[in-house]
Design a protein around this motif. Structure first.
Motif, PDB file in Angstrom:
ATOM      1  N   ARG A  26       0.844  -1.195   0.000  1.00 45.82           N
ATOM      2  CA  ARG A  26       0.000   0.000   0.000  1.00 45.82           C
ATOM      3  C   ARG A  26       0.885   1.254   0.000  1.00 45.82           C
ATOM      4  O   ARG A  26       1.932   1.309   0.625  1.00 45.82           O
ATOM      5  N   TYR A  27       0.373   2.271  -0.678  1.00 44.73           N
ATOM      6  CA  TYR A  27       1.035   3.567  -0.646  1.00 44.73           C
ATOM      7  C   TYR A  27       0.629   4.340   0.601  1.00 44.73           C
ATOM      8  O   TYR A  27      -0.485   4.213   1.090  1.00 44.73           O
ATOM      9  N   ARG A  28       1.530   5.147   1.070  1.00 40.86           N
ATOM     10  CA  ARG A  28       1.182   6.076   2.126  1.00 40.86           C
ATOM     11  C   ARG A  28       0.904   7.419   1.490  1.00 40.86           C
ATOM     12  O   ARG A  28       1.701   7.928   0.709  1.00 40.86           O
ATOM     13  N   SER A  29      -0.239   8.007   1.786  1.00 41.64           N
ATOM     14  CA  SER A  29      -0.626   9.262   1.159  1.00 41.64           C
ATOM     15  C   SER A  29      -0.146  10.445   1.988  1.00 41.64           C
ATOM     16  O   SER A  29      -0.216  10.440   3.208  1.00 41.64           O
ATOM     17  N   ASP A  30       0.373  11.471   1.332  1.00 40.56           N
ATOM     18  CA  ASP A  30       0.770  12.708   2.001  1.00 40.56           C
ATOM     19  C   ASP A  30      -0.006  13.872   1.410  1.00 40.56           C
ATOM     20  O   ASP A  30      -0.449  13.831   0.262  1.00 40.56           O
ATOM     21  N   ASN A  31      -0.151  14.919   2.180  1.00 39.14           N
ATOM     22  CA  ASN A  31      -0.934  16.063   1.740  1.00 39.14           C
ATOM     23  C   ASN A  31      -0.079  17.018   0.914  1.00 39.14           C
ATOM     24  O   ASN A  31       0.939  17.519   1.401  1.00 39.14           O
ATOM     25  N   PRO A  32      -0.469  17.288  -0.326  1.00 43.23           N
ATOM     26  CA  PRO A  32       0.275  18.265  -1.118  1.00 43.23           C
ATOM     27  C   PRO A  32      -0.044  19.672  -0.640  1.00 43.23           C
ATOM     28  O   PRO A  32      -1.066  19.917  -0.020  1.00 43.23           O
ATOM     29  N   SER A  33       0.826  20.605  -0.944  1.00 44.85           N
ATOM     30  CA  SER A  33       0.614  21.975  -0.493  1.00 44.85           C
ATOM     31  C   SER A  33      -0.407  22.710  -1.329  1.00 44.85           C
ATOM     32  O   SER A  33      -1.001  23.683  -0.885  1.00 44.85           O
ATOM     33  N   GLY A 698       3.172   9.213  -2.894  1.00 45.99           N
ATOM     34  CA  GLY A 698       4.561   9.024  -2.489  1.00 45.99           C
ATOM     35  C   GLY A 698       4.895   7.551  -2.438  1.00 45.99           C
ATOM     36  O   GLY A 698       4.158   6.751  -1.876  1.00 45.99           O
ATOM     37  N   LEU A 699       6.031   7.200  -3.043  1.00 42.93           N
ATOM     38  CA  LEU A 699       6.450   5.798  -3.074  1.00 42.93           C
ATOM     39  C   LEU A 699       7.941   5.738  -2.801  1.00 42.93           C
ATOM     40  O   LEU A 699       8.743   6.212  -3.598  1.00 42.93           O
ATOM     41  N   PHE A 700       8.321   5.192  -1.627  1.00 44.28           N
ATOM     42  CA  PHE A 700       9.726   5.084  -1.258  1.00 44.28           C
ATOM     43  C   PHE A 700      10.386   6.468  -1.350  1.00 44.28           C
ATOM     44  O   PHE A 700      10.022   7.368  -0.629  1.00 44.28           O
TER      45      PHE A 700
END
Length: 727
Positions: A26-33, A698-700
């Protein structure tokens, strides 16, 4: 090296273990600005593959061939001969282009069949026309990529002509055809007709054994694992190049291991020959080698099949193309049907250039282009036409439809992956309420993990779905065990199958199994039961020998053999697996499949190896929404969806680096295949197409934020775009 391999082969016994599925990533999602609009960058700002002089020359040649076919195109059909009474009214049942393909008389023909253009219908009527024209059915060879496709086509031909003789047409896959010819003519080929066929998993296990016997796993740097080695060896054979060349061109990180991998390849070849087994690649290679070197064999096959039809020609590899060229070299009555825009299986060895270079191989060929689409609405075709028009190579074609209902594809940007998944599932429920069945909708993605968030949302809302993938029915541990018993009954020299069933017995490990197999080989393939001393192991071995003897008569039906073996195996299975009861049901399915084979063990084993019942028995469903037994939604990779169609299709995660895959960005050939893969995904839709992507994944050590270049290149007039990312 030869002495070392001889010593190695004398010790080798393949190892087996339980099938363990790989957990999803699974990917971990991050918040874009900030949010972004579609296509903020022109295509030139995207990373482009590097070019060299050889690539430029090849590209120019393929482009030249693509442009040159216009002079070969046949637009109008020949008149239907009036010298006989026809059972089928061909002009009224086919459009003009289809009819032009069907009524071609003799000689090479290339049919470029666009997505949804009635390719199967054209092949069916072509076979029917040849039979009506007086060609004996048994003189027609129809090669497809699945047995099911051949059976369906010939069934439709039989229904059209109402003749049982149609079943005498030789229809099936390349591998099944090669297997049939090798067994039929085995005496003139110095080949045992009782050879076993090993699947990819068995091939990997043999290679892994060789790898360990050579102590290559103890190198300071990690030596490639069995599946990578099998892939390299198989790819070299399919592309008809050396292992070293495959590594230099496609696996540069393994350059230091070329010598060791070549040694493994040679040992693997000799091991199979020693144990009378062929893998998938061997079937085609052995068939081709004998066609080229054995004149009597070649002439028999050519004389028997003067008319050849090939489906999905764009998916053929180098060996399959050469087989066809040899078979067709005498009468040259070969019709190949395919779509260069749907060539997406390079990872299996498919050679895109085969269909592009057909006019080069057969300069006198006639070309028929099928461009009328019977699947999709015109707005969807406008989108896909614009997409594929950007391809650097291929045959020019423009699909059109008589269905001009409005409804452009919808392209939508979301803040994150969770929002994207929520939208997709909410839209699925909305369409379901508007009477679009779940089974008429599909979520198609570039890679399996792209569907993880959608799956989680479907589970949350209790929506039934099926995932195409997972461990195939014929690859499940207990099924392979049962099949191994049948394999040693059919081919008592099959050391791979012997090793599998011997190691199921208590007290028998790899070393003991090796000694027993050596004794079996010396005893001309017979297990006597007294090969080892020791109370527990010896008694179990005698019991195995007894059950095999009771199941051995050639006249015994396959299902009866399985009944005997099931009674023996179930107590063993119960000690091995906690979900024993569920696995018993799988064995019952295997027995049901065996009923129609009577006493034809070879045919049963061949069908399981070459055309396993994978999809039918691997479906994974969530609980149903209600009691109506509603058919589930489909989640699938694009590769697994080729040839299928749905009313509504969703394609998520359309970020550059995900689709196209970042691995494809170093090669223009790979990037072009990614474009064709996206084209295949979009052309599965009949009425609605939703193309979505989150702002960032985001991936690795990589972050993907740009929309897919394939979207960015399309004329905005051909889709509706909405930015739904929340600030």
């Amino acid at each position: 090296m030869a002495d070392r391999i001889d010593e190695l082969l004398s010790r080798l016994v393949p190892l087996k273990g339980p099938d363990v599925p790989t957990p999803p990533v699974r990917y971990r999602s991050d918040n874009p600005s900030s949010s972004q609009a579609l296509s903020p960058l022109p295509p030139a700002r995207y990373e482009q593959p590097e070019w060299n002089e050889d690539s430029e020359v090849r590209l120019n040649r393929l482009q030249e061939i693509g442009r040159s076919i216009e002079s070969m195109v046949v637009s109008k059909p020949s008149p239907l001969p009036v010298d006989r009474k026809w059972k089928i009214d061909y002009p009224s049942e086919l459009n003009e282009r289809q009819l032009a393909a069907v009524l071609q008389d003799v000689g090479p023909v290339l049919v470029i069949a666009g997505a949804g253009s009635g390719k199967t219908r054209t092949i069916v009527y072509r076979v029917a026309y040849l039979v009506e024209r007086g060609v004996p059915p048994e003189r027609i060879l129809l090669l497809t990529f699945t047995r099911k496709a051949a059976q369906e086509m010939l069934s439709r031909v039989g229904a059209l002509l109402r003749e049982e003789s149609v079943q005498r047409v030789m229809g099936g896959t390349f591998h099944a055809f090669a297997n049939s010819m090798l067994r039929r003519y085995a005496p003139m080929l110095s080949l045992s007709p009782r050879f076993s066929i090993v699947d990819t998993a068995d091939s990997e296990e043999i290679i892994d054994l060789i790898r360990h016997e050579l102590h290559l796993e103890k190198k300071e740097k990690a030596f490639p694992r069995k599946n990578r080695l099998q892939e390299i060896i198989s790819r070299a054979r399919n592309l008809q190049i050396s292992v070293a060349d495959v590594i230099r061109s496609q696996f540069k990180g393994l350059l230091e291991y070329i010598t060791e991998i070549e040694t493994i390849d040679e040992a693997y070849r000799r091991y199979k020959k020693q144990n009378q087994v062929l893998d998938y690649d061997d079937l085609l290679e052995t068939f081709l080698d004998n066609l080229k070197e054995n004149v009597s064999f070649r002439e028999k096959i050519q004389e028997h099949f003067p008319f050849i039809l090939v489906d999905e020609y764009q998916d053929t590899n180098a060996v399959q193309k050469e087989i066809l060229d040899v078979l067709a070299s005498r009468d040259r009555n070969i019709m190949v049907v395919g779509d260069d825009s749907q060539s997406i299986y390079a990872f299996r060895g498919a050679r895109f250039e085969n269909i592009l270079r057909f006019p080069e191989s057969y300069p006198d060929c006639r070309v028929v282009k099928l461009e009328q689409n019977y699947r999709s609405t015109q707005p969807l075709l406008d989108f896909t036409n614009n997409l594929i028009a950007k391809a650097r190579i291929g045959f020019p074609k423009t699909l059109f439809s008589l269905d001009e209902r409005p409804g452009k594809p919808k392209v939508e940007l979301f803040f994150n992956q969770e929002d994207e998944a929520e939208f997709i599932v909410a839209k699925i429920l909305e369409l379901r309420e508007r009477d679009v069945p779940l089974s008429e909708m599909a979520v198609l993605y570039r890679a399996g993990y792209h569907g993880n968030f959608v799956q989680a949302e479907l589970l949350k809302r209790s929506i039934p779905y099926v995932v195409y993938g997972g461990i195939r029915f014929a690859e499940r541990r207990h099924i392979k065990d049962m099949v191994a018993y049948l394999r040693v009954l059919f081919n008592p020299f099959d050391a791979i199958a012997w090793n599998r069933i011997l190691k199921l017995l208590p007290g028998i490990g790899p070393a003991t199994a090796r000694r027993i197999i050596d004794a079996i080989q010396l005893n001309r393939g017979r297990l006597e039961g007294g090969e080892i001393s020791g109370k527990k192991g010896g008694e179990e071995l005698k019991k195995l020998a007894r059950i095999l003897q009771e199941s051995s008569p050639d006249s015994m039906p396959v299902v009866k053999k399985l009944e005997h073996l099931k009674g023996y195996y179930l107590p063993i299975l119960k000690t091995l697996e906690d979900d024993y009861e569920n696995r018993v049901m799988d064995i019952d399915v295997l027995m049901t499949l065996a009923v129609k084979y009577d006493d034809r063990v070879e045919r049963f084993l061949t069908d399981l190896a070459l055309d396993p019942p994978s999809q039918k028995f691997q479906d994974r469903n969530t609980p149903l929404v209600d009691e109506t037994e509603e058919k589930p939604l489909v989640l699938s990779t694009v590769h697994s969806a080729k040839g299928l169609e749905w009313n509504t299709v969703f394609v998520p995660h359309l970020l550059d680096g995900l689709f196209p895959s970042t691995k494809s960005l170093n090669s223009w050939e790979d990037l072009e295949e990614e474009r064709r893969l996206f084209y295949v995904a979009c052309t599965r839709a009949k009425e609605r197409l939703y193309l979505t992507f989150p702002s960032l994944v985001g991936l690795f050590d990589a972050f993907f934020t740009h929309p897919s270049r394939f979207l960015a290149e399309i004329d905005p007039d051909h889709y509706e775009y909405r930015n739904s990312a929340r600030l």
